[in-house]
Each structure stands twice: as C-alpha cells, then as structure tokens.
Design a protein around this motif. Structure first.
Motif, mmCIF file in Angstrom:
data_model
loop_
_atom_site.group_PDB
_atom_site.id
_atom_site.type_symbol
_atom_site.label_atom_id
_atom_site.label_comp_id
_atom_site.label_asym_id
_atom_site.label_seq_id
_atom_site.Cartn_x
_atom_site.Cartn_y
_atom_site.Cartn_z
ATOM 1 N N LEU A 176 0.818 -1.203 0.000
ATOM 2 C CA LEU A 176 0.000 0.000 0.000
ATOM 3 C C LEU A 176 0.855 1.257 0.000
ATOM 4 C CD1 LEU A 176 -2.476 -1.191 2.793
ATOM 5 C CD2 LEU A 176 -2.738 -1.459 0.311
ATOM 6 N N TYR A 204 1.644 4.938 1.128
ATOM 7 C CA TYR A 204 1.351 5.829 2.250
ATOM 8 C C TYR A 204 2.280 7.029 2.137
ATOM 9 C CZ TYR A 204 0.520 7.631 6.927
ATOM 10 O OH TYR A 204 0.177 8.443 7.971
ATOM 11 N N ARG A 237 -6.291 9.321 4.539
ATOM 12 C CA ARG A 237 -7.212 8.293 4.029
ATOM 13 C C ARG A 237 -6.691 6.878 4.274
ATOM 14 N NH1 ARG A 237 -6.855 6.385 -1.038
ATOM 15 N NH2 ARG A 237 -5.687 8.234 -1.689
ATOM 16 N N MET A 238 -5.373 6.693 4.163
ATOM 17 C CA MET A 238 -4.795 5.355 4.279
ATOM 18 C C MET A 238 -4.537 4.936 5.722
ATOM 19 S SD MET A 238 -3.904 2.657 2.718
ATOM 20 C CE MET A 238 -3.982 3.265 1.015
ATOM 21 N N ARG A 239 -4.311 5.910 6.603
ATOM 22 C CA ARG A 239 -3.948 5.589 7.985
ATOM 23 C C ARG A 239 -4.985 4.711 8.684
ATOM 24 N NH1 ARG A 239 -1.896 10.103 8.681
ATOM 25 N NH2 ARG A 239 -3.652 11.208 9.586
ATOM 26 N N PRO A 240 -6.300 4.977 8.562
ATOM 27 C CA PRO A 240 -7.283 4.106 9.222
ATOM 28 C C PRO A 240 -7.187 2.653 8.766
ATOM 29 C CG PRO A 240 -8.300 6.169 8.562
ATOM 30 C CD PRO A 240 -6.942 6.148 7.932
ATOM 31 N N ARG A 241 -6.879 2.433 7.501
ATOM 32 C CA ARG A 241 -6.769 1.059 6.991
ATOM 33 C C ARG A 241 -5.576 0.345 7.623
ATOM 34 N NH1 ARG A 241 -6.447 -0.742 0.568
ATOM 35 N NH2 ARG A 241 -6.079 -2.973 0.941
ATOM 36 N N LEU A 242 -4.452 1.045 7.722
ATOM 37 C CA LEU A 242 -3.270 0.445 8.337
ATOM 38 C C LEU A 242 -3.484 0.226 9.834
ATOM 39 C CD1 LEU A 242 -0.496 2.498 6.505
ATOM 40 C CD2 LEU A 242 -1.207 0.143 6.038
ATOM 41 N N ALA A 250 -6.304 -0.360 11.263
ATOM 42 C CA ALA A 250 -7.234 -1.487 11.414
ATOM 43 C C ALA A 250 -6.472 -2.809 11.349
ATOM 44 C CB ALA A 250 -8.309 -1.428 10.335
ATOM 45 N N ALA A 251 -5.512 -2.892 10.433
ATOM 46 C CA ALA A 251 -4.698 -4.106 10.328
ATOM 47 C C ALA A 251 -3.881 -4.326 11.599
ATOM 48 C CB ALA A 251 -3.775 -4.010 9.112
ATOM 49 N N GLU A 270 -5.986 -5.589 14.407
ATOM 50 C CA GLU A 270 -6.348 -7.002 14.209
ATOM 51 C C GLU A 270 -5.207 -7.935 14.604
ATOM 52 O OE1 GLU A 270 -7.393 -7.297 10.121
ATOM 53 O OE2 GLU A 270 -9.185 -6.037 10.304
#
Length: 294
Positions: free
Chosen positions: A64, A66, A73-78, A80-81, A84
C-alpha cells in the motif's frame, strides 16, 4: 539471496531503505520485509524494485502507498490491520522513517493505541553527509528544508545563526544556489560548509568550502541530484567569560577537570582547549586556596 519467511510479532515496523546503493539495506530489514503481513511504502514502485533486487516475493500480501497526499485516508486502513494483530511494515523513500518523512503521523497513531513500534535502523542521508563533511559532529541540528521564499529563508537562517552545532539541511537542486547565497548573506560568507549530493550513488560528490565559495560554484555550475547542506557553527560564540567560569565551578564540584571541560564546552559550543585551560586554572586556584587555609 533467498529470504526465509518468518512470522513477525504484531506491531508497526519502521524500516530504513537505501539512499542510493541497493546493497546498503540491512539483513534485518530484509527479514522484516519478507515476513510482514502488510507492507506500506512512501513509494511502492521503488520498494517493489528493491524487493525484487533482493528476491523478496510479495506474494498475496498487500503493498500500500502511504505518503503526504493520502495519509489521512490510508492511515485508518493500516491502523485497522494493526488492531487485528497483524504485522505492518512502513518503508520510507530512501532513508530512515520519521526523518523528513510522512510516516510520522502513522507512528504517532500506533503509539496512541499502545501498538508496538519497532525500528530497524539503516541508511540516513543526514548521518552519511555528516560523516563526509569534515565539519564537527559532536553536536548537530537537522533543520529539514528551509522555506521557499528568500525573505522567509533568511529569517529562518537568522534564527539558527548562533546555534552551537553543525546545521544540516535538505535542499533541492532548483533552489540550492539561492539557498547558499542567502546562507552566506545571513551567516557570513567565510563560514565553513559542505554540500553533499547523490550520496552512495554513482555520481556522489562532496564539496567543502566557505559558504561564499559554494554559493558562487552553485550559481555558475548547476548540479542535479539529492542534496544535503551542512554549515559549521559560528567561529565565536558571544558568551560572557564569567558565565563560563560559573558553569565550570559547578561542574568541578561534581567531576574531574577533563570531564568538566568536556561538559561545559559541549553545552556552550566552545572549543574544548579554551575551556580546558580555564578549568585547569580554576582547579589550581581552588587547590591553592585550600592549602592557604590549612
């Protein structure tokens, strides 16, 4: 070189990438790139090329982008990973993450969520330039990029004029001549400096001269490439001798003459020999005074 994939512990891994020569990457960084669940990079194309050079397969793992333009925009996706329980690696573009780098907000977000933050040290243009400059390395200040306009740039330089440390800046080839000219005007044309460009690459070059001479050279002989400017501290610092003696007396009450001289000279940005001579005299005067009272 074949990499053995190893499952990484959960966390955000910050890895430094070469600033030029691909073989400057560390073995630990290769292991992390091989074992991470998710890979993020300031420039995915250059990281993919680096992984190909070192035969690290991406496989089905996401790679991805960054950077400054998509971080929010990308920070929330990272994140979230990471939440997890996955291992996420972030690679800056040519150098060490967090040093003039968009990964800062990502690292802060991980810290705020108590997610492990792991750094794999490696190449840094700042440190590499310092080692080649011939300027003092005992104290340095990395000031990043100066402002674009001449007036703002001069104001920023004036604020740094008396800092008792080697000053380090990043600069673009388009602005380097103007930056050096302004630095010579504000800090003095005779101040020693160095210009390092294309570090660890084929056309690596380090120029060492006065600010005035470097400015003239840059104006008449433009060069391309990534550039680091290093400027020596001022030759003389306007410090009251009484202040030096006061600091030395306090230091001598807790440490040896040598250590006191080292501590005070570094704190004030003065030449050690000058401070050491003062410390010797003060120590001698104190010893003589002690004998007189016996």
């Amino acid at each position: 070189m074949n990499q053995v994939e190893r499952k990484l512990d959960p966390g955000l891994y910050l890895v430094a990438t070469p600033i030029g020569a691909a073989r400057d990457i560390t073995l630990r960084t290769l292991d992390i790139l091989a074992g991470a669940d998710v890979i993020a990079a300031e420039d995915t194309r250059s990281l993919r090329k680096l992984m190909d050079i070192h035969t690290i397969p991406l496989g089905e793992r996401p790679l991805l982008a960054y950077h400054d333009h998509n971080g929010a925009r990308m920070r929330p996706r990272l994140m979230a990973a990471l939440q997890e329980g996955k291992s996420v690696v972030y690679a800056s573009e040519a150098g060490t993450p967090m040093v003039a780098d968009p990964g800062f907000d990502l690292a802060r977000a991980a810290i705020a969520e108590a997610i492990p933050l792991i750094s794999a040290p490696g190449p840094s243009a700042v440190i590499t330039a310092l080692t080649l400059s011939g300027l003092p390395t005992d104290r340095f200040l990395f000031a990043g990029f100066l402002p674009n306009t001449s007036s703002q740039r001069k104001s920023a330089l004036a604020a740094l004029a008396d800092v008792p440390a080697t000053l380090v800046f990043y600069e673009s080839p388009k602005r380097i001549a103007a930056m050096l000219r302004d630095a010579a005007s504000v800090l003095g044309g005779t101040r020693r400096a160095a210009l390092a460009r294309e570090l660890t690459k084929k056309f690596e070059e380090v120029q060492r001269d006065t600010l005035e001479a470097l400015a003239a050279e840059a104006a008449t002989n433009p060069r391309k490439g990534e550039m680091v400017v290093l400027i020596d501290r001022a030759d003389s610092v306007n410090i009251n001798p009484e202040e030096i003696e006061c600091m030395l007396q306090d230091a001598l009450g807790q440490m040896s003459v040598r250590d006191a001289a080292d501590t005070v000279s570094q704190a004030l940005g003065l030449k050690r020999r000058q401070v050491y001579q003062m410390a010797l005299k003060l120590a001698g005067d104190s010893a003589a005074a002690g004998k007189d009272t016996e």
